[in-house]
Design an enzyme around this catalytic site. Structure first.
Site, short mmCIF file in Angstrom:
data_model
loop_
_atom_site.label_atom_id
_atom_site.label_comp_id
_atom_site.label_asym_id
_atom_site.label_seq_id
_atom_site.Cartn_x
_atom_site.Cartn_y
_atom_site.Cartn_z
N ARG A 93 0.82 -1.22 0.00
CA ARG A 93 0.00 0.00 0.00
C ARG A 93 0.85 1.26 0.00
O ARG A 93 0.40 2.32 -0.43
CB ARG A 93 -1.01 -0.04 1.15
CG ARG A 93 -2.09 -1.11 0.94
CD ARG A 93 -3.07 -1.16 2.09
NE ARG A 93 -2.48 -1.63 3.31
CZ ARG A 93 -2.43 -2.91 3.71
NH1 ARG A 93 -2.93 -3.86 2.95
NH2 ARG A 93 -1.86 -3.24 4.85
N GLU A 133 5.19 -10.34 15.64
CA GLU A 133 4.64 -10.87 16.88
C GLU A 133 5.00 -12.35 17.02
O GLU A 133 5.45 -12.81 18.06
CB GLU A 133 3.12 -10.68 16.84
CG GLU A 133 2.48 -10.69 18.20
CD GLU A 133 0.98 -10.45 18.08
OE1 GLU A 133 0.53 -10.03 17.00
OE2 GLU A 133 0.30 -10.70 19.07
P1 AMP Z 1 4.15 -2.59 11.72
O1 AMP Z 1 5.38 -3.19 11.10
O2 AMP Z 1 3.68 -3.34 12.94
O3 AMP Z 1 4.32 -1.10 11.99
O4 AMP Z 1 2.98 -2.77 10.67
C1 AMP Z 1 2.87 -1.89 9.60
C2 AMP Z 1 2.56 -2.61 8.31
O5 AMP Z 1 1.57 -3.61 8.47
C3 AMP Z 1 2.04 -1.62 7.29
O6 AMP Z 1 2.59 -1.96 6.03
C4 AMP Z 1 0.53 -1.82 7.32
O7 AMP Z 1 -0.01 -1.80 6.02
C5 AMP Z 1 0.32 -3.18 7.97
N1 AMP Z 1 -0.60 -3.13 9.12
C6 AMP Z 1 -0.29 -3.41 10.41
N2 AMP Z 1 -1.34 -3.31 11.21
C7 AMP Z 1 -2.38 -2.96 10.43
C8 AMP Z 1 -3.79 -2.69 10.66
N3 AMP Z 1 -4.32 -2.76 11.89
N4 AMP Z 1 -4.56 -2.33 9.62
C9 AMP Z 1 -4.02 -2.25 8.38
N5 AMP Z 1 -2.73 -2.50 8.08
C10 AMP Z 1 -1.91 -2.86 9.09
#
Ligand code: AMP
Length: 169
Positions: free
Chosen positions: A57, A94
């Site tokens: 995205r 996680e």
């Molecule tokens: P993080 O690495 O935990 O910061 O997760 C970010 C990535 O995971 C981004 O590329 C987001 O598109 C996706 N992502 C994580 N959590 C969500 C969520 N609750 N809703 C949509 N996309 C998420």
């Protein structure tokens, strides 16, 4: 403009307990999409050499923003997608771990890079992309997101690098 009406909550996707923030209604609305890109364009105009979009995205917002800024876009991809010489960064999830890759010649050492993704959650993804920018010896200007889930403290994980987000939950 309030973008919240264009973000759809999908409970238990992609797995139980996750509230997925779906940005497809925002993408589908011409006014909301234009406002989003114009807003980020005003913030970064003149200060960026290249946008770095994170799969997948981040490509959508990153490419539109790069066009608005009159700069190019480089891409960070999941393993095995990039065809040329590449560098890899591993990061913890996680459960388990994941990897992101970038082309070794994505940008030069002196480039001022703007990292773009749709959402900042724990900061693991952005942190891995930052590690790739650092491996290439370039300068990270800021990380820009449409959405930030503040309760997951991703901003702290990527500090001292700066994060900007339009909507916070
Ligand atoms: P993080 O690495 O935990 O910061 O997760 C970010 C990535 O995971 C981004 O590329 C987001 O598109 C996706 N992502 C994580 N959590 C969500 C969520 N609750 N809703 C949509 N996309 C998420």
């Amino acid at each position: 403009m309030d973008l919240r009406p264009y973000i759809r909550d999908i409970p238990d996707f992609p797995k139980p307990g996750i509230l997925f923030k779906d940005i497809t209604p925002l993408l589908a609305d011409g006014k909301a999409l234009r406002w989003t890109i114009d807003h980020l364009g005003e913030r970064y105009r003149g200060s960026v050499d290249i946008v770095l979009g994170i799969e997948s995205r981040g490509f959508l917002f990153g490419a539109a923003l790069a066009y608005a800024l009159g700069v190019g876009i480089a891409i960070v991809r999941k393993p095995g997608k990039l065809p040329s010489h590449k560098l890899a960064a591993h990061y913890a999830l996680e459960y388990g771990s994941d990897t992101l890759e970038i082309h070794g010649d994505a940008f030069g050492e002196k480039a001022r890079v703007l990292l773009v993704d749709d959402l900042l959650a724990t900061g693991g993804t952005a942190g891995a992309a930052i590690a790739l920018i650092e491996q290439l010896g370039a300068e990270l200007l800021e990380c820009a997101f449409i959405i930030e889930l503040e309760f997951l403290h991703g901003r702290e994980r990527i500090a001292p690098h700066k994060a900007y987000s339009i909507i916070k939950y």
